[in-house]
Design a protein around this motif. Structure first.
Motif, PDB file in Angstrom:
ATOM      1  N   UNK B 107       0.826  -1.204   0.000  1.00  0.00           N
ATOM      2  CA  UNK B 107       0.000   0.000   0.000  1.00  0.00           C
ATOM      3  C   UNK B 107       0.865   1.260   0.000  1.00  0.00           C
ATOM      4  N   UNK B 108       1.921   1.211   0.802  1.00  0.00           N
ATOM      5  CA  UNK B 108       2.836   2.353   0.878  1.00  0.00           C
ATOM      6  C   UNK B 108       3.463   2.634  -0.478  1.00  0.00           C
ATOM      7  N   UNK B 109       3.760   1.567  -1.214  1.00  0.00           N
ATOM      8  CA  UNK B 109       4.365   1.752  -2.544  1.00  0.00           C
ATOM      9  C   UNK B 109       3.370   2.418  -3.487  1.00  0.00           C
ATOM     10  N   UNK B 112       3.352   6.160  -2.108  1.00  0.00           N
ATOM     11  CA  UNK B 112       4.577   6.967  -2.158  1.00  0.00           C
ATOM     12  C   UNK B 112       5.511   6.600  -3.300  1.00  0.00           C
ATOM     13  N   UNK B 113       5.177   5.552  -4.072  1.00  0.00           N
ATOM     14  CA  UNK B 113       6.129   5.088  -5.061  1.00  0.00           C
ATOM     15  C   UNK B 113       7.188   4.219  -4.406  1.00  0.00           C
ATOM     16  N   UNK B 114       8.334   4.042  -5.080  1.00  0.00           N
ATOM     17  CA  UNK B 114       9.335   3.149  -4.502  1.00  0.00           C
ATOM     18  C   UNK B 114      10.547   3.924  -3.990  1.00  0.00           C
ATOM     19  N   UNK B 115      10.418   5.231  -3.864  1.00  0.00           N
ATOM     20  CA  UNK B 115      11.554   6.040  -3.440  1.00  0.00           C
ATOM     21  C   UNK B 115      11.769   6.036  -1.941  1.00  0.00           C
ATOM     22  N   UNK B 116      12.531   7.008  -1.491  1.00  0.00           N
ATOM     23  CA  UNK B 116      12.875   7.103  -0.081  1.00  0.00           C
ATOM     24  C   UNK B 116      11.660   7.302   0.831  1.00  0.00           C
ATOM     25  N   UNK B 117      10.698   8.170   0.458  1.00  0.00           N
ATOM     26  CA  UNK B 117       9.565   8.394   1.376  1.00  0.00           C
ATOM     27  C   UNK B 117       8.866   7.086   1.751  1.00  0.00           C
ATOM     28  N   UNK B 190      13.187  -5.160   4.964  1.00  0.00           N
ATOM     29  CA  UNK B 190      12.018  -5.476   4.130  1.00  0.00           C
ATOM     30  C   UNK B 190      11.775  -4.358   3.107  1.00  0.00           C
ATOM     31  N   UNK B 191      11.913  -3.108   3.556  1.00  0.00           N
ATOM     32  CA  UNK B 191      11.651  -1.982   2.665  1.00  0.00           C
ATOM     33  C   UNK B 191      12.656  -1.947   1.524  1.00  0.00           C
ATOM     34  N   UNK B 192      13.869  -2.396   1.792  1.00  0.00           N
ATOM     35  CA  UNK B 192      14.905  -2.343   0.751  1.00  0.00           C
ATOM     36  C   UNK B 192      14.798  -3.495  -0.238  1.00  0.00           C
ATOM     37  N   UNK B 193      13.941  -4.452   0.046  1.00  0.00           N
ATOM     38  CA  UNK B 193      13.740  -5.552  -0.915  1.00  0.00           C
ATOM     39  C   UNK B 193      12.993  -5.064  -2.150  1.00  0.00           C
ATOM     40  N   UNK B 194      12.214  -3.977  -1.972  1.00  0.00           N
ATOM     41  CA  UNK B 194      11.416  -3.504  -3.095  1.00  0.00           C
ATOM     42  C   UNK B 194      11.930  -2.155  -3.585  1.00  0.00           C
ATOM     43  N   UNK B 195      12.453  -2.170  -4.776  1.00  0.00           N
ATOM     44  CA  UNK B 195      12.775  -0.922  -5.443  1.00  0.00           C
ATOM     45  C   UNK B 195      13.901  -0.104  -4.844  1.00  0.00           C
ATOM     46  N   UNK B 196      14.850  -0.780  -4.200  1.00  0.00           N
ATOM     47  CA  UNK B 196      15.994  -0.027  -3.695  1.00  0.00           C
ATOM     48  C   UNK B 196      17.172  -0.226  -4.638  1.00  0.00           C
ATOM     49  N   UNK B 197      18.058   0.755  -4.693  1.00  0.00           N
ATOM     50  CA  UNK B 197      19.265   0.576  -5.488  1.00  0.00           C
ATOM     51  C   UNK B 197      20.515   0.617  -4.608  1.00  0.00           C
ATOM     52  N   UNK B 198      20.296   0.766  -3.342  1.00  0.00           N
ATOM     53  CA  UNK B 198      21.405   0.678  -2.375  1.00  0.00           C
ATOM     54  C   UNK B 198      20.822   0.392  -0.995  1.00  0.00           C
ATOM     55  N   UNK B 199      21.688   0.002  -0.074  1.00  0.00           N
ATOM     56  CA  UNK B 199      21.246  -0.353   1.274  1.00  0.00           C
ATOM     57  C   UNK B 199      21.641  -1.776   1.607  1.00  0.00           C
ATOM     58  N   UNK B 200      21.695  -2.084   2.894  1.00  0.00           N
ATOM     59  CA  UNK B 200      22.152  -3.409   3.300  1.00  0.00           C
ATOM     60  C   UNK B 200      21.148  -4.476   2.849  1.00  0.00           C
TER      61      UNK B 200
END
Lengths: 234, 251
Positions: B107-109, B112-117, B190-200
């Motif tokens: 829902x958040x995606x 807010x899309x897949x960006x930082x927010x 979990x948040x970085x599994x979707x649409x992240x390009x960096x992060x642990x």
């Protein structure tokens, strides 16, 4: 209007459906030391809370606006140092004057070198003195004390009683003191009110001269008074 | 002594793992020995990718945590003390509370899309609940006699709030914050599994796709160590700021 500082007429307190205090009338002179004694559930703490304005009550109630209060537990703030506790009620005046008042009270409670300690680092008697100093510092007209020495051992308790009398005579405060210890009530007070089932069951004027010495507790007069009050309580 | 007691179980665990991994009893590709994980980690540190990922994740954590903690603490203190606010907000919060925070991510995606927010919001959302409920309970349990005492000493609502109610609730709030910190590490992954390009978390999922189990484990170790360190720093730091808490904790 008489010279009473506290004047109460037909004060009643009901809690849910139960009437806890029934039509109590009471006058307290300026500078008087009055104890409220009674068995558990007699209403002595409720009367103190009503006088202090903490709980709603019906009837006529005249109490000065500025009062101090000392409880057995939770009296001092554990997150403030001794000095911060004493200073909490000081909101007026310059910082230097406030500091001076704090110093004066630290001396009064014989904790001059412990101003930056936390209550958890002090003994029970010391903590209770901090509570009393905190109540005294803003110069209230009346101090309400609810079994302030209930948690102390006998020896500490007797020392604290003597100390309280010294403070009381030096600071000229009106004190309303709740206790279940008859000895304590007689030793400290000008007047002892016995509460029972929400009513004043008896009133005793204590005739001993001041300053008082521990020895009076062994006098026949003292023991006679104690017996009378004891009989009224049970 | 304390250091040995702390380090010994870890050393024994790593040694056993190394031995089993090298013994051939297990598939070394699936269970790379710690030595390989360490060399993967050094490689990732040297190339700078690990620092980039740590920075990205930590930034999300800090912003999300700050948001969730601020809102949770403020609302908790308000709902715990003011009946009107409690009546207004409690039903709403109670409905949202049983939701697994991870479940709101789709829902958040959408929102807010897949960006930082989106990532920051997901972390803040998860952190909010334990902080709120603990602040609420803490504010509710302030002893009546303490409030009565305060009422005889000050008429100021602000001083009563900031110097009596808040510190009285603080031991509860601290417990909520520690749960919140732990949860924030779950959510950043979990948040970085979707649409992240960096992060642990992104690092772990790309290592997974590349079948680099050693890199996965290295990133997992960094994530776990970061979480443990954050909790430790918080526990030590809070007692530095509020020294009296150490008495509250021993009681």
């Amino acid at each position: 209007m008489n010279d009473a500082q506290i004047s109460v007429k037909n004060l009643s307190v009901a809690y849910r459906d139960a009437v806890v205090l029934k039509q109590i009338s009471l006058d307290v002179r300026r500078g008087e030391f009055v104890s409220l004694v009674g068995p558990s559930g007699s209403g002595k703490t409720t009367l103190l809370n009503a006088l202090a304005g903490f709980i709603p009550a019906s009837g006529e109630l005249h109490v000065p606006g500025k009062v101090g209060v000392v409880f057995q537990d939770y009296s001092v703030f554990p997150w403030m140092t001794v000095a911060q506790n004493i200073a909490f009620g000081l909101e007026n005046g310059k910082k230097e004057d406030q500091d001076e008042i704090v110093r004066h009270h630290l001396k009064l409670i014989q904790l001059e070198d412990k101003g930056d300690r936390y209550p958890a680092q002090l003994s029970g008697g010391q903590v209770q003195r901090v509570g009393i100093a905190r109540a005294l510092a803003p110069e209230p007209e009346v101090i309400f004390m609810d079994e302030p020495y209930g948690a102390l051992d006998r020896h500490t308790r007797e020392k604290m009683q003597q100390w309280l009398l010294n403070v009381w005579s030096a600071e000229h405060k009106t004190i309303i003191f709740v206790t279940h210890d008859i000895d304590e009530a007689i030793f400290l007070s000008d007047r002892v009110l016995v509460l029972n089932s929400g009513k004043v069951a008896a009133e005793h004027h204590i005739p001993f001269d001041r300053p008082r010495d521990e020895d009076i507790k062994f006098s026949s007069e003292f023991i006679r008074l104690k017996k009378e009050i004891y009989d009224r309580m049970n | 002594m304390k250091l040995i007691r702390l380090a010994l179980p870890i050393i024994l665990f790593l040694a056993a793992w190394e031995l089993i991994s090298r013994s051939g009893w297990v598939n070394a590709a699936l269970f790379p020995p710690p030595s390989k994980v360490v060399s993967a980690l050094t490689e990732m540190l040297r190339s700078g990718e690990m620092f980039r990922d740590m920075q990205a994740s930590y930034l999300r954590l800090i912003v999300g945590l700050t948001g969730g903690v601020s809102v949770g603490m403020l609302l908790g203190l308000l709902t715990g003390r003011i009946k009107l606010v409690a009546d207004l907000l409690m039903p709403l919060i109670q409905i949202l509370r049983p939701l697994p925070p991870v479940a709101i991510i789709p829902l958040v995606i959408v929102w807010f899309g897949i960006g930082e927010p989106a990532k920051v919001f997901s972390i803040g959302f998860a952190v909010f609940f334990p902080v709120w409920i603990n602040s609420h309970l803490g504010a509710q349990q302030v002893p009546q006699r303490l409030l009565w005492s305060a009422a005889t000493l000050t008429k100021s609502k602000w001083r009563t709030f900031s110097q009596v109610i808040f510190p009285a609730a603080l031991p509860f709030i601290v417990a909520g914050l520690r749960v919140g910190i732990a949860l924030s590490f779950v959510m950043v992954f979990v948040a970085e599994l979707t649409g992240a390009s960096e992060g642990i978390g992104y690092q772990i999922s790309t290592a997974h796709l590349a079948y680099r189990i050693d890199k996965m484990m290295a990133a997992l170790a960094v994530l776990g160590a970061s979480g443990a360190l954050a909790d430790y720093l918080f526990a030590v730091g809070i007692v530095k700021v509020y020294p009296w808490l150490k008495f509250a904790q021993t009681k």
